[in-house]
Design a protein around this motif. Structure first.
Motif, PDB file in Angstrom:
ATOM      1  N   PRO A  11       0.905  -0.993  -0.055  1.00 24.15           N
ATOM      2  CA  PRO A  11       0.058  -0.140  -0.024  1.00 24.15           C
ATOM      3  C   PRO A  11       1.033   1.281  -0.048  1.00 24.15           C
ATOM      4  O   PRO A  11       1.856   1.266   0.518  1.00 24.15           O
ATOM      5  CB  PRO A  11      -0.751  -0.088   1.497  1.00 24.15           C
ATOM      6  CG  PRO A  11      -0.603  -1.546   1.786  1.00 24.15           C
ATOM      7  CD  PRO A  11       0.435  -2.086   1.188  1.00 24.15           C
ATOM      8  N   THR A  12       0.390   2.351  -0.582  1.00 30.21           N
ATOM      9  CA  THR A  12       1.069   3.686  -0.762  1.00 30.21           C
ATOM     10  C   THR A  12       1.351   4.018   0.842  1.00 30.21           C
ATOM     11  O   THR A  12       0.033   4.270   1.293  1.00 30.21           O
ATOM     12  CB  THR A  12       0.523   4.642  -1.448  1.00 30.21           C
ATOM     13  OG1 THR A  12       0.463   4.050  -2.919  1.00 30.21           O
ATOM     14  CG2 THR A  12       1.260   5.946  -1.615  1.00 30.21           C
ATOM     15  N   ILE A  14       0.855   6.527   4.072  1.00 28.18           N
ATOM     16  CA  ILE A  14       0.090   7.804   4.270  1.00 28.18           C
ATOM     17  C   ILE A  14       1.165   9.076   4.964  1.00 28.18           C
ATOM     18  O   ILE A  14       0.514   9.885   5.384  1.00 28.18           O
ATOM     19  CB  ILE A  14      -1.192   7.486   5.114  1.00 28.18           C
ATOM     20  CG1 ILE A  14      -0.841   7.007   6.494  1.00 28.18           C
ATOM     21  CG2 ILE A  14      -2.128   6.697   4.383  1.00 28.18           C
ATOM     22  CD1 ILE A  14      -2.077   6.865   7.469  1.00 28.18           C
ATOM     23  N   GLY A  36      -5.676  -0.240   2.712  1.00 29.17           N
ATOM     24  CA  GLY A  36      -5.643  -0.705   1.286  1.00 29.17           C
ATOM     25  C   GLY A  36      -4.747  -0.073   0.230  1.00 29.17           C
ATOM     26  O   GLY A  36      -3.961   0.770   0.666  1.00 29.17           O
ATOM     27  N   PRO A  37      -4.534  -0.783  -1.005  1.00 25.78           N
ATOM     28  CA  PRO A  37      -3.520  -0.206  -1.972  1.00 25.78           C
ATOM     29  C   PRO A  37      -3.509   1.250  -2.180  1.00 25.78           C
ATOM     30  O   PRO A  37      -2.547   2.002  -2.687  1.00 25.78           O
ATOM     31  CB  PRO A  37      -3.663  -1.172  -3.142  1.00 25.78           C
ATOM     32  CG  PRO A  37      -4.836  -1.840  -2.939  1.00 25.78           C
ATOM     33  CD  PRO A  37      -5.305  -1.837  -1.335  1.00 25.78           C
ATOM     34  N   ASN A  38      -4.918   1.750  -1.986  1.00 25.04           N
ATOM     35  CA  ASN A  38      -4.786   3.375  -2.384  1.00 25.04           C
ATOM     36  C   ASN A  38      -5.228   4.010  -1.160  1.00 25.04           C
ATOM     37  O   ASN A  38      -5.623   5.091  -1.307  1.00 25.04           O
ATOM     38  CB  ASN A  38      -6.303   3.357  -3.307  1.00 25.04           C
ATOM     39  CG  ASN A  38      -6.334   2.711  -4.413  1.00 25.04           C
ATOM     40  OD1 ASN A  38      -5.039   2.534  -5.277  1.00 25.04           O
ATOM     41  ND2 ASN A  38      -7.133   1.951  -4.875  1.00 25.04           N
ATOM     42  N   GLY A  39      -4.809   3.651  -0.083  1.00 20.70           N
ATOM     43  CA  GLY A  39      -4.771   4.318   1.312  1.00 20.70           C
ATOM     44  C   GLY A  39      -6.144   4.055   2.039  1.00 20.70           C
ATOM     45  O   GLY A  39      -6.213   4.975   3.201  1.00 20.70           O
ATOM     46  N   GLU A  40      -7.025   3.463   1.543  1.00 19.78           N
ATOM     47  CA  GLU A  40      -8.227   3.364   1.837  1.00 19.78           C
ATOM     48  C   GLU A  40      -8.278   2.510   3.357  1.00 19.78           C
ATOM     49  O   GLU A  40      -7.573   1.229   3.392  1.00 19.78           O
ATOM     50  CB  GLU A  40      -9.248   2.876   1.223  1.00 19.78           C
ATOM     51  CG  GLU A  40      -9.225   1.359   0.814  1.00 19.78           C
ATOM     52  CD  GLU A  40      -8.332   0.963  -0.234  1.00 19.78           C
ATOM     53  OE1 GLU A  40      -8.427  -0.060  -0.819  1.00 19.78           O
ATOM     54  OE2 GLU A  40      -7.487   1.904  -0.796  1.00 19.78           O
TER      55      GLU A  40
END
Length: 128
Positions: A11-12, A14, A36-40
């Motif tokens: 994951p990227t 934060i 998640g992978p998009n920072g969610e």
């Protein structure tokens, strides 16, 4: 000097950090969250699911260096809610039950309200 460890598909972050830093035979795994992978945020309200996700992400970082779960020798655990301690330990024992590493656990707020657990780990990758 350290070698940054970034597993494929990680994951990227934060914030400005890498998932792992290797210094010689020691690997330091950053505090992992259920992101998640998009920072969610994943699994809101479910400490067991978040704990599984976080430990699995730690394992991915350790495995990226050729290590295994058995190489983890120390964990720092942050729980948002004291009431989640027993449920967290149920899942934690599934992974570390037979020969658990040393650990430190505190109750504190996390970077997002829906996140319930964060774990940072240290692994020794050398031969005993």
């Amino acid at each position: 000097m350290f070698t940054p460890i970034i597993p494929e598909g990680a994951p990227t972050p934060i914030a400005p950090f890498v998932p792992g830093s290797r210094v010689g035979d020691t690997l330091y795994v950053a505090g992992m969250l259920a992101l998640g992978p998009n920072g969610e945020s994943l699994h809101p309200g479910d400490v067991k699911a978040q704990t599984r996700y976080v430990i699995d992400e730690i394992i991915r970082v350790v495995e990226a260096t050729g290590g295994t779960l058995a190489d983890i020798c120390y964990n720092v655990i942050i729980l948002k809610n004291r009431a989640d301690y027993a449920a967290f330990n149920e899942v934690y024992a599934e992974y570390f039950g037979t020969n658990p590493p040393a650990r430190y656990c505190i109750i504190s707020e996390l970077v997002r309200d829906e996140l319930l657990v964060e774990i940072a780990a240290t692994a020794y990758l050398g031969k005993p």
